[in-house]
Design an enzyme around this catalytic site. Structure first.
Site, PDB file in Angstrom:
ATOM      1  N   ASN A   1      59.407 -17.653 119.962  1.00  0.00           N
ATOM      2  CA  ASN A   1      60.054 -17.453 118.693  1.00  0.00           C
ATOM      3  C   ASN A   1      61.553 -17.555 118.784  1.00  0.00           C
ATOM      4  OD1 ASN A   1      60.872 -16.254 116.122  1.00  0.00           O
ATOM      5  ND2 ASN A   1      59.966 -14.411 116.621  1.00  0.00           N
ATOM      6  N   TRP A   2      61.896 -18.722 118.292  1.00  0.00           N
ATOM      7  CA  TRP A   2      63.581 -18.920 118.583  1.00  0.00           C
ATOM      8  C   TRP A   2      64.278 -18.203 117.654  1.00  0.00           C
ATOM      9  CZ3 TRP A   2      63.688 -24.976 119.229  1.00  0.00           C
ATOM     10  CH2 TRP A   2      62.819 -25.300 120.366  1.00  0.00           C
ATOM     11  N   LYS A   3      63.532 -17.773 116.275  1.00  0.00           N
ATOM     12  CA  LYS A   3      64.348 -16.881 115.522  1.00  0.00           C
ATOM     13  C   LYS A   3      65.176 -17.819 114.688  1.00  0.00           C
ATOM     14  CE  LYS A   3      63.163 -12.553 117.578  1.00  0.00           C
ATOM     15  NZ  LYS A   3      63.396 -11.302 118.026  1.00  0.00           N
TER      16      LYS A   3
ATOM     17  N   HIS B   1      56.331 -10.377 111.229  1.00  0.00           N
ATOM     18  CA  HIS B   1      57.223  -9.998 112.606  1.00  0.00           C
ATOM     19  C   HIS B   1      58.152  -8.738 111.951  1.00  0.00           C
ATOM     20  CE1 HIS B   1      60.621  -9.766 115.459  1.00  0.00           C
ATOM     21  NE2 HIS B   1      59.859 -10.606 116.238  1.00  0.00           N
TER      22      HIS B   1
ATOM     23  N   GLU C   1      61.023  -8.141 112.008  1.00  0.00           N
ATOM     24  CA  GLU C   1      62.238  -8.345 111.404  1.00  0.00           C
ATOM     25  C   GLU C   1      62.092  -8.963 109.962  1.00  0.00           C
ATOM     26  OE1 GLU C   1      63.586 -11.278 114.452  1.00  0.00           O
ATOM     27  OE2 GLU C   1      63.883  -9.637 115.663  1.00  0.00           O
TER      28      GLU C   1
ATOM     29  N   GLU D   1      54.137  -5.797 119.084  1.00  0.00           N
ATOM     30  CA  GLU D   1      55.612  -5.778 119.547  1.00  0.00           C
ATOM     31  C   GLU D   1      56.045  -4.592 119.126  1.00  0.00           C
ATOM     32  OE1 GLU D   1      56.893  -9.981 119.690  1.00  0.00           O
ATOM     33  OE2 GLU D   1      57.241  -9.394 117.614  1.00  0.00           O
TER      34      GLU D   1
ATOM     35  N   GLY E   1      64.184  -7.424 121.653  1.00  0.00           N
ATOM     36  CA  GLY E   1      65.785  -7.650 121.962  1.00  0.00           C
ATOM     37  C   GLY E   1      66.336  -6.751 122.375  1.00  0.00           C
TER      38      GLY E   1
ATOM     39  N   SER F   1      60.984  -8.105 124.835  1.00  0.00           N
ATOM     40  CA  SER F   1      61.964  -7.866 125.963  1.00  0.00           C
ATOM     41  C   SER F   1      61.015  -8.542 127.185  1.00  0.00           C
ATOM     42  CB  SER F   1      62.521  -6.839 126.155  1.00  0.00           C
ATOM     43  OG  SER F   1      63.535  -6.257 125.365  1.00  0.00           O
TER      44      SER F   1
ATOM     45  N   GLY G   1      61.016 -13.847 122.386  1.00  0.00           N
ATOM     46  CA  GLY G   1      62.245 -14.038 121.604  1.00  0.00           C
ATOM     47  C   GLY G   1      63.255 -14.877 122.681  1.00  0.00           C
ATOM     48  N   GLY G   2      64.291 -13.551 122.876  1.00  0.00           N
ATOM     49  CA  GLY G   2      65.610 -14.120 123.739  1.00  0.00           C
ATOM     50  C   GLY G   2      65.167 -15.164 124.889  1.00  0.00           C
TER      51      GLY G   2
HETATM   52  P1  PGA Z   1      62.594 -10.458 122.234  1.00  0.00           P
HETATM   53  O1  PGA Z   1      61.818 -10.609 121.224  1.00  0.00           O
HETATM   54  O2  PGA Z   1      61.628 -11.161 123.326  1.00  0.00           O
HETATM   55  O3  PGA Z   1      63.924 -11.159 122.195  1.00  0.00           O
HETATM   56  O4  PGA Z   1      62.529  -9.051 122.593  1.00  0.00           O
HETATM   57  C1  PGA Z   1      60.425 -10.658 120.825  1.00  0.00           C
HETATM   58  C2  PGA Z   1      60.232 -10.974 119.456  1.00  0.00           C
HETATM   59  O5  PGA Z   1      60.850 -10.603 118.503  1.00  0.00           O
HETATM   60  O6  PGA Z   1      59.018 -11.569 118.934  1.00  0.00           O
END
Ligand code: PGA
Length: 251
Positions: free
Chosen positions: A9-11, A95, A97, A167, A173, A213, A234-235
């Site tokens: 997930n590149w956001k 998600h 977010e 999640e 993050g 993470s 994500g990251g």
């Molecule tokens: P993260 O994000 O790996 O940066 O913790 C995961 C996500 O939001 O899907």
């Protein structure tokens, strides 16, 4: 046997050149991991650029969000049919977010889920508790509530086509990953919820990813848990070697 599934997930990151370079590096190595499904979920505007890179490879394309209507006067929105049209197979829904920053409710997520399935796309639906909820011992109450609301009205067949991403919001993050035991507990409980609503066969078919993470250094022990079927990353999905290290951790 459920095939492991790693999605990046590149956001809201990358520019066009960076998206192409990252996708190329992953596509080049993806053939080394035939036992793992891999998807890249770039921002909407880079879907086509990444699609060009991944075409003909085992790497799938996914989007980070969608609107539930098929077309019409919905300024700024994107429909499931449009995502299919540019080559998407997967769509991330709900998600944290989206839920927290953009106030998406489980009812909104449910509408999107039905629209995505009707369009023949494969949804990845996120659930997860906040830190205060975990500390207050409410983790499974939250998960149950999100499961009931977000997954309402799915047939057994639709449920099996849906990936769940557990999640914990406190792990996203933050560098604070859930322990394999903490994650496995929720995954197993989620699978039980599916079994109670459908049956054991459906429950054992649904893939449940962990997200929060995930890195190459912790992927192996998470992926070794019996009910963890992959990761939503994500990251670490923004750096080719880190993401490839997570895919390698599935073995
Ligand atoms: P993260 O994000 O790996 O940066 O913790 C995961 C996500 O939001 O899907």
């Amino acid at each position: 046997m459920r095939k492991k599934f790693i999605a990046g997930n590149w956001k809201m990151n990358m520019d066009r050149a960076g998206a192409v370079t990252l996708a190329e590096a992953i596509v080049k190595k993806a053939g080394d991991f035939p036992g793992v499904d891999v998807a890249l979920c770039p921002p909407f505007v880079y879907l086509e650029a990444v699609q060009k890179v991944r075409l003909g490879s085992p790497v799938a394309l996914g989007a980070q969000n969608v609107y539930h209507e098929a077309k019409g006067a919905f300024t700024g929105e994107i429909s499931p049919g449009m995502l299919r049209d540019v080559g998407c197979k997967y769509v991330i829904l709900g998600h944290s977010e989206r839920r927290d920053i953009f106030h998406e409710s489980s009812a909104d997520v449910n509408k999107k889920l039905h629209a995505v399935l009707a369009a023949g796309l494969s949804p990845i639906v996120c659930v997860g508790e906040h830190l205060n909820e975990r500390e207050g011992g409410q983790t499974m109450d939250i998960i149950r509530e999100q499961f009931a609301g977000s997954f309402s009205g799915l047939t057994a067949e639709q449920m099996q086509k849906t990936t769940i991403a557990y999640e914990p919001v406190w792990a996203i993050g933050t560098g604070k990953v859930a322990t394999p035991e903490q994650a496995e507990q929720v995954h197993a409980d989620l699978r039980k919820l599916i079994e109670v609503r459908y049956n054991a066969e459906v429950a054992s078919a649904v893939r449940i990813q962990y997200g929060g993470s995930v890195k190459a250094s912790n992927a192996g022990e998470l992926m070794a848990q019996p009910d963890i079927d992959g990761a939503l990353v994500g990251g670490a999905s923004l750096v080719a070697d880190d993401f490839l290290g997570i895919i390698a951790g599935c073995r």
